[in-house]
Scaffold this motif. Sequence first.
Motif: not given
Length: 1005
Positions: A677-679, A725-731
């Motif tokens: 999610r972060i890198g 960065i991926m602050p939000i990940k939902t379906t």
Amino acid sequence: MKKLTMGVLASVLSSSFAIAQVQPKSDTVKTQDIEGVVVTALGIKREKKSLGYSSQEVKGEDISTAPTTNFLNNLSGKVAGLEIKQGTNFGGSINVVLRGFKSLKGNNQALFVVDGVPILNSNLNSTDQVTGRAGYDYGNTASDINPNDIETINVLKGAAATALYGSRAQNGAIIITTKKGSKRKKGIGVEFNSSFTVSSIDKETFPEYQTEYGQGYTGTSFSSTLYQGTPRVVFGNDASYGSAYNGQLVWQYGAFIPGSPTFGQRTPWRVAENGPIEFFNVGTNTVNNISLNGGNDVATYRFSYGNTYATDIMPNSKLNKNNFSGNASYKFTDKLTANLYTNFVTQRTQGRNSTGYGDNIMSNFRQWWATNVDLKEQEALYNLSRQNYTWNIRSITNIAPQYWDNPYFKVYENYQTDARDRLAINASLNYDLTPDINLLARVGRDGYTMKVEERRAVGSVAAIFGLNDVDQPSGYALSNYNASETNYDFIATYKKNLGDFNINALLGTNLNVQSFESNQQSTSGGLYIPGLYTISNSVSAPALPVIVSTEKRIFGAFAQASVGYKGTYYIEGTVRRDQSSTLPDNNNVYWYPSVSGSFVFSNLIDQSWLSFGKLRAAYALVGSDTNADNIRDRYIAQNPFTSPMYASSTLARNQAIKPQRLNNIELGLNMEFLKNRIGFDVSWYRNRAFDQILELPVTTSSGFSNRVANTGTLETKGFEISGHIMPIKTTDFTWDINVNWANPNTKVTELAPGIENLQLGSLQGGVSINAPLGYDYGTIWGADFVYSPDGQKIVGSNGAYLSTASSDNNLGSFQAKWMGGLRNSLTFKDFSLSFLIDFKQGGKVFSLDQFYGYGTGIYPDSVGLNDLGNPVRNTLANGGGVILPGVMVDPTNPNNFVANTIRLDRSQSSQVLGTDPPPAAFVYDASFVKLREVSISYKLPDSLLGSTFLRDLTVGLVGTNLWIIHKNLPYSDPEAGLSSGNIQGYQSGPMPTTRNIAFTLKANF
């Protein structure tokens, strides 16, 4: 043995070698998922974790989303350390530089590789064009690539990453992998892409004019000799430092042009209703692309056709490009596979804008304009009889142009055309000799022909044209070019797994043949018959043609070995030997090794928060040759006088030159956290390019002005950082943020003994672009202000700033301090939204537009009220003028300075009064922040397409160059320049930037 991938087999020849894909047994699933597989040199797929050097991948959809005539525009802000300088010239070139500069005066452009094959990316612009005089930007040939055919782009930055391609890739490489055919259960796969773009001027990049004063230089617009007893404008003046507008009836140019609606009439003295911005059209760009693909277990194929038809904002301009491409693979046996790739491109362009100083409409609008001139009236006058009826006539009895053509006459009569046809084709055979040994034989060719025609109609303002060194009243120039590159490769690879070890080895050879031919001709003395554009229609004997024919051959032999241990430790070494025909026989061989390694330390750390971690290091020493025709002196044909005549070239070639060299060291760290999610990925590098092959000045008593020699060193250091960065990940909803940042800086650390500076170009406006010893590459030199001991500008007795007598003052480098990009991508179910902000901090640019515009009084800062509340253009006796900030010599003590109190006369042009500030006043900070791209799309759900023949359908709206959020350069885009190449940081009459809105449709059947 597993066969090489189709991407490898379909690749065109290269001057390097391949590395087989590594798949260690002990690798963890998480590192495979995170790092993945990328395409490296020769189109070979590698697991990214095994690479000891930096690379960054861009997906094809990120390049093809925004339609453009040059796909390179869409790389801006997306790769750390990759500087894409977008030009504003129609169909023009893009400057592509990776990790700073490696050559003082040679090519600094990155190498472009399509499916493993280096392609031609030459720039045919003239010397006059790239140094700011008259000419056209004919673009770089990498623009022929169809973005809809691109699967991925992998940017290889360091010398260790590109050593496989030999000396040609010392500037880094852009590795492009095209889409391939795939096995299908039935039928043929069809993909259709269509877009329509409209382009309009960004007014922040076009002049804003003062509206208070009209044509003239001396504070009055009207001739001292009246016409019929009433005021008459001084028509020959090409400035706006004349009388204030007051509505009185005066004789203007239209009164003396037969057929004009105002012929024989006085007209009100007022600012024009239709200024230069009305000259431009709304540009359009229509792109349609269709591809067919299919296959089975034995054969696969993909064919595509794309058409681009564009019109520019400049009238009478158009570009039509057709791109045909295809690839096919056929499996004769389980061991033998054949591949074929072809790409044919035709491009026809008309009405490119002229660039630089001189015969350039934009230098007219930006530097030498009269604000009383109405563009619609100029258009009407041209349409009367297609004659050169201009605002800048010589006198009431001679209506020929003084300095400037009617803008419409210029674009409709003095236009150029060019036609380019390009064919790239390669074929390869891939044979598995044993389960561990694979043999690859490959041959390929990339080449193009180009025809360029330039016209200057009878009745034009005389100017330098064609091959002549004196002004021409009219003329025709014809140039034909033929360039090609052919590669022959044979590569043997060996792959073996031995317990926890995994071994790859390679041995190969390459023969690279580059050829170039050109034939340039032009009339001399003008055209005998108006409107007949042929060389034989020359008033005088045509200028001597310039004919060039060169060939360059490089034979390379190379080897490589790599070892991986438990999917955690990797080391790789390469060595290559090249022999070049452009170097002396006794010094034409050069070797270059590279070594790199990586350590996936996350395999040894069992922590849930750490998803991946890798350290890497690389070192390489690469060599390079020179252009053809740098060894032996030559003679140049002269105009004959009773018999043929020849003169020795002023450049002394050198039969003792040796290969130039570059060493590179790179360190890097890549880490991922919280399930990716972060890198981030950070690199530090240093390049040192030495023994450069240069043309150095020598004493003219030698019979030459320059001599080819090995000397000079450039050193580049910098950091690169990319993160996500991926602050939000939902379906249903995902938000991704990607950022990159880099600060490459190149300095000149060595020149020849006794030489303190190498001039890259001497330009109009009293400035030059230089490589001074101990300073930044690309330093702008020119006259500067004179400063007091405490750093304040000194004002002279006339109220104007003093200027240094010398023009070798350091005014800053065109290199930016740092640059980067920020991209946000959001998806909600079938909706997608993304936007890219591109930024650059630092660097300098000299504006010739502001340099001359200051004296011609066209810009708003030349008018207004002074500290006394009076118009600044009033005479000093009437309370006009301004007091410039700074200091003056103390009248009571010549050794002291006091605050300036001398008022500067602004009632006339500074060119008349001799009060121009030094060139340093017109060097600006080139920083910018841009909203480079915004894209929104909607993919129709499968539930709506289930009963149709469509597999998917996506519609979208894309905007590019929508908003320059911040800049310091007035009335222009800091990125705009002459063309690609080493002479940057200079503007003279650039085209304005356009805001582009595209409607897109993508469908699969």
